[in-house]
Write an enzyme that holds these catalytic residues in place. Sequence first.
Site, PDB file in Angstrom:
ATOM      1  N   HIS A  48      31.937  62.146  37.213  1.00 39.27           N
ATOM      2  CA  HIS A  48      31.047  61.584  37.177  1.00 39.27           C
ATOM      3  C   HIS A  48      29.316  61.212  37.330  1.00 39.27           C
ATOM      4  CE1 HIS A  48      28.384  59.755  40.669  1.00 39.27           C
ATOM      5  NE2 HIS A  48      28.248  61.245  41.129  1.00 39.27           N
ATOM      6  N   HIS A  72      22.204  65.262  38.515  1.00 41.94           N
ATOM      7  CA  HIS A  72      22.205  64.522  40.218  1.00 41.94           C
ATOM      8  C   HIS A  72      22.883  65.866  41.215  1.00 41.94           C
ATOM      9  CE1 HIS A  72      25.169  62.383  39.636  1.00 41.94           C
ATOM     10  NE2 HIS A  72      25.374  61.945  40.866  1.00 41.94           N
ATOM     11  N   GLU A  76      22.538  69.571  45.276  1.00 40.76           N
ATOM     12  CA  GLU A  76      23.078  69.578  45.894  1.00 40.76           C
ATOM     13  C   GLU A  76      24.592  70.611  45.989  1.00 40.76           C
ATOM     14  OE1 GLU A  76      22.168  67.472  48.639  1.00 40.76           O
ATOM     15  OE2 GLU A  76      23.304  67.302  49.904  1.00 40.76           O
ATOM     16  N   ASP A  77      24.893  70.205  44.564  1.00 47.48           N
ATOM     17  CA  ASP A  77      26.362  71.157  44.702  1.00 47.48           C
ATOM     18  C   ASP A  77      26.626  72.510  44.385  1.00 47.48           C
ATOM     19  OD1 ASP A  77      27.033  68.336  46.362  1.00 47.48           O
ATOM     20  OD2 ASP A  77      28.247  67.378  44.537  1.00 47.48           O
ATOM     21  N   ASP A 139      24.147  56.132  40.338  1.00 46.40           N
ATOM     22  CA  ASP A 139      25.461  57.373  41.006  1.00 46.40           C
ATOM     23  C   ASP A 139      25.855  56.850  42.537  1.00 46.40           C
ATOM     24  OD1 ASP A 139      26.278  59.456  42.428  1.00 46.40           O
ATOM     25  OD2 ASP A 139      24.975  59.531  43.893  1.00 46.40           O
ATOM     26  N   ASP A 259      31.843  23.546  46.290  1.00 46.22           N
ATOM     27  CA  ASP A 259      31.383  21.994  45.667  1.00 46.22           C
ATOM     28  C   ASP A 259      29.968  21.341  44.410  1.00 46.22           C
ATOM     29  OD1 ASP A 259      33.996  19.916  45.830  1.00 46.22           O
ATOM     30  OD2 ASP A 259      32.336  18.997  47.725  1.00 46.22           O
TER      31      ASP A 259
HETATM   32 MN    MN Z   1      26.323  61.981  42.538  1.00 46.98          MN
END
Ligand code: MN
Length: 708
Positions: A48, A72, A76-77, A139, A259
């Site tokens: 990703h 990125h 967060e993860d 993202d 059209d």
């Molecule tokens: Mn992401």
Amino acid sequence: MPTIDALTERLRHYLDGPQIQVVKRAFYYAEQAHEGQYRQSGEPYITHPLAVANVLAELELDFQCLSAAMLHDVIEDTGIPKDALSHQFGEPIAELVDGVSKLTQIEFKSKAEAQAENFQKMTLAMAKDIRVILVKLADRLHNMRTLGPLRAEKRRRIATETLDIYAPIANRLGIHRIYVELEDLGFNAMFPMRARYIKEAVRKLRGSHFEVIEGIKHKLEFKMKEMGIPGRILGREKHLYSIYQKMKAKGRSFHDIMDVYAFRIITDTVDNCYRTLGMVHSVYKPVPGRFKDYVALPKANGYQSIHTTLFGSRVSIEVQIRTEEMDHVANTGIAAHWEYKNQEAGIATNQQIRAQKWVSDLLEMRERSDDSLEFIENVKFDLFPDEIYIFTPKGRIMELPGGATPVDFAYAIHTDIGNSTVACRINKNLASLSEPLKSGQTVEIITAPGAKPKASWMQFVTTGKAKSNIRHYLKSQRQIESRNLGKRLLKKCLQAFDKTLADIPAKHVEKVLEHNQSPGIEALLEEIGLGNRMAYIVARQLAFDNEKIEEQDSKANQDYKQPSLMVDGANGEVLMLAHCCKPIPGDPIVGLINRGSGVMIHSEACNKVKSILHDSDQCIHLSWAKNIADEFSVALRVGVVRQRGVIAELARAVSVADGNIEKIHVEEQNARMSVVSLIIKVQGRNHLAKVMKRLRNLRVVTSISRLK
Ligand code: MN
């Protein structure tokens, strides 16, 4: 499947070796951090961020932006802190990653359509660096491309948000390529049947009209060659979602909308753009009022083109004319500003030059067209930090000026909420009402029935709405209080003549009002309450209704008696407790008339009033009402032995005696002794005596006195 090697190959076209090294290092770092994590599709998670970096590489963005793309989702993860990233990759990249993470956190809070506009603005406002938005858009684009394996509900939610928030942002920033793809992917996810229908209809139409379209194209191409204008002509398709929206918004059928034949002519110079315009107008008649020159007056996001519409034989023909350079900007928008230009100086590494270019472009755009103002209005960076966006607990977004406080927020929701505010929570924590708010915070206002605005709020509120409401409240409150005070004073004075206001004939009241140049009895009472008129004199004017008013005035000076009043509470805008002596129930008190602002309540012992106690022009008798429920501030000076924990001991003693500490301050100390000044809240003298006894009983306390 994209690989880091393929990306590296692509980067070689516009980045130098050391920069590519950083991007690669970011890749391996992220790969390790996401080790063991997989996407819904079953692929390793690292695919990703790699794909996101690829999207940005297509826009030829700089190495910091690409590295941030790789990293990125790391904060967060994977729980790796920002510090670790800045240690590894430097502050700018860590900042970018942090910015993207923060945007991710505010996502999904609100889904209401009416909020979308504000949400777009907030997203922009929160990103200090516009590259944060670019990473976020890339993202989102990759997530939209890989929506397939997600649950239907989640798919729809992400698609709605994409259509409401991210596609419009891409459009606003002029990144046409990403904008169109986001919209069509969103449309497909939301309305698969409709998307398929329109796609099919477009395909059929293209087939059946192929010859007409080719005919027009050849005619124009022939003319261009004849006139010696270099360039190419492209047929242009509207994207699916824009066709759908036009059908929906204008209630028109698919064929109505289709059209129109659209072409784009791309040539080499601005000069040739205008020559091309002359050419197409000579082949087909232009439709009046449809001509737009965005070359001379670029759109706010930098877009440039000449637009014109022509009468074809049976249909209308839309033509856009632009240079290659303009076409490039039209597709990549703001991203074009970050491109690496292959010149001698290593411009790509110089953040500041590019940031400056961006700013000067913005300012230039502002000069060029009115639209630009709207653009700057909508695109907020830290360069333009004049607005913040705050969530209500229910997810509504309120737009406020920078520096706004919870009180401003409360008034922005509703005047009644503002007026009855007592406290607030910012992100679920109790906070001060004067704390300046920041974008993205959730603010909850706590109200209480009967609560009132405070005069002190005027010192920190920033919005006009809050200011005018508080001012209005204070003014009307003063009016009510001064009228009441005036009424009470007048009543007392009339009693001296065995009269009440109701006894006085209306005609005579009129005469007294006229004599005092007062528009009405309410106004006169207000004047009395504010200390601008003496109650006793007015009472005399009213009491003797068969004599001349002027005579009463001189007599009043001879036989004047002070009225006496009851004080029944601590707070007022007109009857106010003096700060110097802080009187409390039980203290002998006197009212000092301040012309124009009401009556100050002083202790009789106060130095300010001692000498004028019996001056009837300046003072009125006051006494305390029984059973006052309010609490009153009082100042104490306590001498204590200097030792650890002494302040806590004082505080405990006050609280055991049901007192309330407002302020505590160590005034002076030497090696053995400290003098502590305390402001505490008590109900009256008896209560104060109880508190002082408690304090005196402490072994550490050497002296105690009340300040008057
Ligand atoms: Mn992401």
